[in-house]
Design a protein around this motif. Structure first.
Motif, PDB file in Angstrom:
ATOM      1  N   PHE A 174      42.891 -17.789 -18.752  1.00 51.97           N
ATOM      2  CA  PHE A 174      42.354 -17.281 -17.660  1.00 51.97           C
ATOM      3  C   PHE A 174      42.676 -15.590 -17.903  1.00 51.97           C
ATOM      4  CE2 PHE A 174      42.342 -21.675 -16.376  1.00 51.97           C
ATOM      5  CZ  PHE A 174      41.265 -21.783 -15.845  1.00 51.97           C
ATOM      6  N   ASN A 175      41.665 -15.141 -17.457  1.00 50.41           N
ATOM      7  CA  ASN A 175      41.892 -13.438 -17.303  1.00 50.41           C
ATOM      8  C   ASN A 175      41.157 -13.346 -15.809  1.00 50.41           C
ATOM      9  OD1 ASN A 175      42.513 -10.788 -17.349  1.00 50.41           O
ATOM     10  ND2 ASN A 175      40.719 -10.560 -18.768  1.00 50.41           N
ATOM     11  N   ILE A 176      41.902 -12.510 -14.965  1.00 51.48           N
ATOM     12  CA  ILE A 176      41.266 -12.121 -13.534  1.00 51.48           C
ATOM     13  C   ILE A 176      41.217 -10.755 -13.595  1.00 51.48           C
ATOM     14  CG2 ILE A 176      41.174 -12.593 -11.209  1.00 51.48           C
ATOM     15  CD1 ILE A 176      42.900 -15.030 -11.523  1.00 51.48           C
ATOM     16  N   LYS A 177      39.915 -10.407 -12.992  1.00 50.26           N
ATOM     17  CA  LYS A 177      39.649  -8.721 -12.834  1.00 50.26           C
ATOM     18  C   LYS A 177      39.193  -8.610 -11.616  1.00 50.26           C
ATOM     19  CE  LYS A 177      36.891  -6.788 -15.261  1.00 50.26           C
ATOM     20  NZ  LYS A 177      36.001  -6.120 -16.308  1.00 50.26           N
ATOM     21  N   GLU A 178      39.666  -7.787 -10.830  1.00 45.81           N
ATOM     22  CA  GLU A 178      38.679  -7.373  -9.493  1.00 45.81           C
ATOM     23  C   GLU A 178      38.082  -6.060  -9.625  1.00 45.81           C
ATOM     24  OE1 GLU A 178      42.861  -5.507  -9.288  1.00 45.81           O
ATOM     25  OE2 GLU A 178      42.247  -7.416  -9.559  1.00 45.81           O
ATOM     26  N   THR A 179      36.667  -6.114  -9.013  1.00 48.10           N
ATOM     27  CA  THR A 179      35.937  -5.045  -9.482  1.00 48.10           C
ATOM     28  C   THR A 179      35.873  -4.092  -8.369  1.00 48.10           C
ATOM     29  OG1 THR A 179      34.090  -5.966  -8.317  1.00 48.10           O
ATOM     30  CG2 THR A 179      34.329  -6.353 -10.776  1.00 48.10           C
ATOM     31  N   ALA A 180      36.536  -4.408  -7.184  1.00 49.17           N
ATOM     32  CA  ALA A 180      36.770  -3.282  -5.945  1.00 49.17           C
ATOM     33  C   ALA A 180      38.071  -2.691  -6.105  1.00 49.17           C
ATOM     34  CB  ALA A 180      36.200  -4.137  -4.751  1.00 49.17           C
ATOM     35  N   SER A 181      38.402  -1.704  -5.495  1.00 50.21           N
ATOM     36  CA  SER A 181      39.486  -1.101  -5.726  1.00 50.21           C
ATOM     37  C   SER A 181      40.260  -1.376  -4.253  1.00 50.21           C
ATOM     38  CB  SER A 181      39.403   0.429  -5.710  1.00 50.21           C
ATOM     39  OG  SER A 181      38.461   0.966  -4.541  1.00 50.21           O
ATOM     40  N   ASP A 182      39.623  -1.630  -3.343  1.00 48.80           N
ATOM     41  CA  ASP A 182      40.374  -2.247  -1.987  1.00 48.80           C
ATOM     42  C   ASP A 182      40.205  -3.695  -1.927  1.00 48.80           C
ATOM     43  OD1 ASP A 182      41.726  -2.459   0.133  1.00 48.80           O
ATOM     44  OD2 ASP A 182      40.378  -1.329   1.470  1.00 48.80           O
ATOM     45  N   LEU A 183      41.110  -4.319  -2.136  1.00 47.59           N
ATOM     46  CA  LEU A 183      41.052  -6.007  -2.386  1.00 47.59           C
ATOM     47  C   LEU A 183      40.844  -6.500  -0.785  1.00 47.59           C
ATOM     48  CD1 LEU A 183      43.241  -6.790  -5.308  1.00 47.59           C
ATOM     49  CD2 LEU A 183      40.858  -6.717  -5.176  1.00 47.59           C
ATOM     50  N   GLU A 184      41.409  -5.866   0.396  1.00 52.13           N
ATOM     51  CA  GLU A 184      41.284  -6.209   1.520  1.00 52.13           C
ATOM     52  C   GLU A 184      39.942  -6.385   1.998  1.00 52.13           C
ATOM     53  OE1 GLU A 184      44.163  -7.451   2.779  1.00 52.13           O
ATOM     54  OE2 GLU A 184      45.180  -6.899   0.965  1.00 52.13           O
ATOM     55  N   ASN A 185      39.079  -5.728   1.346  1.00 52.53           N
ATOM     56  CA  ASN A 185      37.516  -5.685   1.995  1.00 52.53           C
ATOM     57  C   ASN A 185      36.755  -7.121   1.767  1.00 52.53           C
ATOM     58  OD1 ASN A 185      37.954  -3.157   3.313  1.00 52.53           O
ATOM     59  ND2 ASN A 185      36.878  -2.180   1.493  1.00 52.53           N
ATOM     60  N   ILE A 186      36.094  -7.488   2.678  1.00 53.90           N
ATOM     61  CA  ILE A 186      35.084  -8.480   2.599  1.00 53.90           C
ATOM     62  C   ILE A 186      34.099  -7.994   1.640  1.00 53.90           C
ATOM     63  CG2 ILE A 186      33.470 -10.067   3.414  1.00 53.90           C
ATOM     64  CD1 ILE A 186      35.270 -10.017   5.988  1.00 53.90           C
ATOM     65  N   GLY A 187      33.637  -8.767   0.602  1.00 52.03           N
ATOM     66  CA  GLY A 187      32.670  -8.146  -0.319  1.00 52.03           C
ATOM     67  C   GLY A 187      33.204  -7.890  -1.599  1.00 52.03           C
ATOM     68  N   ALA A 188      34.504  -7.829  -1.837  1.00 53.88           N
ATOM     69  CA  ALA A 188      35.237  -7.420  -3.037  1.00 53.88           C
ATOM     70  C   ALA A 188      34.894  -8.492  -4.201  1.00 53.88           C
ATOM     71  CB  ALA A 188      36.798  -7.362  -3.121  1.00 53.88           C
ATOM     72  N   LYS A 189      34.757  -8.373  -5.231  1.00 56.02           N
ATOM     73  CA  LYS A 189      34.077  -9.237  -6.355  1.00 56.02           C
ATOM     74  C   LYS A 189      35.469  -9.257  -7.663  1.00 56.02           C
ATOM     75  CE  LYS A 189      29.330  -8.559  -6.225  1.00 56.02           C
ATOM     76  NZ  LYS A 189      28.092  -8.402  -6.859  1.00 56.02           N
ATOM     77  N   TYR A 190      35.577 -10.643  -7.880  1.00 55.52           N
ATOM     78  CA  TYR A 190      36.481 -11.111  -8.734  1.00 55.52           C
ATOM     79  C   TYR A 190      35.960 -11.736 -10.009  1.00 55.52           C
ATOM     80  CZ  TYR A 190      39.541 -10.556  -4.963  1.00 55.52           C
ATOM     81  OH  TYR A 190      40.445 -10.111  -3.876  1.00 55.52           O
ATOM     82  N   ILE A 191      36.099 -11.053 -11.163  1.00 49.63           N
ATOM     83  CA  ILE A 191      35.734 -11.836 -12.280  1.00 49.63           C
ATOM     84  C   ILE A 191      36.836 -12.667 -13.294  1.00 49.63           C
ATOM     85  CG2 ILE A 191      34.605 -11.196 -14.678  1.00 49.63           C
ATOM     86  CD1 ILE A 191      33.461  -8.612 -13.221  1.00 49.63           C
ATOM     87  N   VAL A 192      36.499 -13.804 -13.211  1.00 49.11           N
ATOM     88  CA  VAL A 192      37.481 -14.989 -14.044  1.00 49.11           C
ATOM     89  C   VAL A 192      36.593 -15.350 -15.397  1.00 49.11           C
ATOM     90  CG1 VAL A 192      38.553 -16.817 -13.765  1.00 49.11           C
ATOM     91  CG2 VAL A 192      38.118 -15.611 -11.549  1.00 49.11           C
TER      92      VAL A 192
END
Length: 110
Positions: free
Chosen positions: A51-69
Motif C-alpha cells: 500500500f501507498n497512501i498520499k494526501e492531495t490536500a495540504s491541510d488534512l484537518e479540513n473536510i473535503g481533503a482527498k487521499y489516494i491509496v
C-alpha cells in the motif's frame, strides 16, 4: 517563554499523532473496500508494503481533503514472469475528526 514553547511542541505532537491515526483509518477502509471491489474472501490478509497512501490536500484537518491509496498486486504469469497490477482508490474526507472509517467516502476505484 518556556511555557509557550512547551505548548507549541505539545500541539505539534498531538497533530502528528492525529495525522498518523487518520492515515491508519484510511488504510483500514481501503482494505475493506478492496475486499468488496475485488470480491476477495473476508479473511484475506494484506501486506502493509503493498500500500501507498498520499494526501492531495495540504491541510488534512479540513473536510473535503482527498487521499489516494495505491495497492499493488504481485503475481506470476504462466511463464514465471513477475506481473504487477495496481489498483487506485480515491477517498474524500466527509467527517470532521477523520478517525472513523465512516469519515471517508470512496470516490473512485480503478
Amino acid at each position: 517563554m518556556k511555557k509557550i514553547i512547551l505548548l507549541l511542541l505539545t500541539v505539534l505532537a498531538v497533530s502528528c499523532s492525529s495525522n498518523e491515526k487518520q492515515m491508519e483509518t484510511v488504510l483500514e477502509r481501503a482494505k475493506d473496500d478492496l475486499k468488496i471491489q475485488l470480491q476477495l474472501p473476508e479473511e484475506t490478509k494484506f501486506s502493509e508494503t503493498d500500500f501507498n497512501i498520499k494526501e492531495t490536500a495540504s491541510d488534512l484537518e479540513n473536510i473535503g481533503a482527498k487521499y489516494i491509496v495505491t495497492f499493488t498486486v504481485k503475481s506470476q504469469d504462466a511463464a514465471g514472469e513477475l506481473v504487477q497490477k495496481k489498483h487506485r482508490l480515491v477517498y474524500l474526507k466527509v467527517g470532521e475528526d477523520g478517525l472513523a472509517k465512516r469519515d471517508y467516502e470512496l470516490e473512485s476505484f480503478d
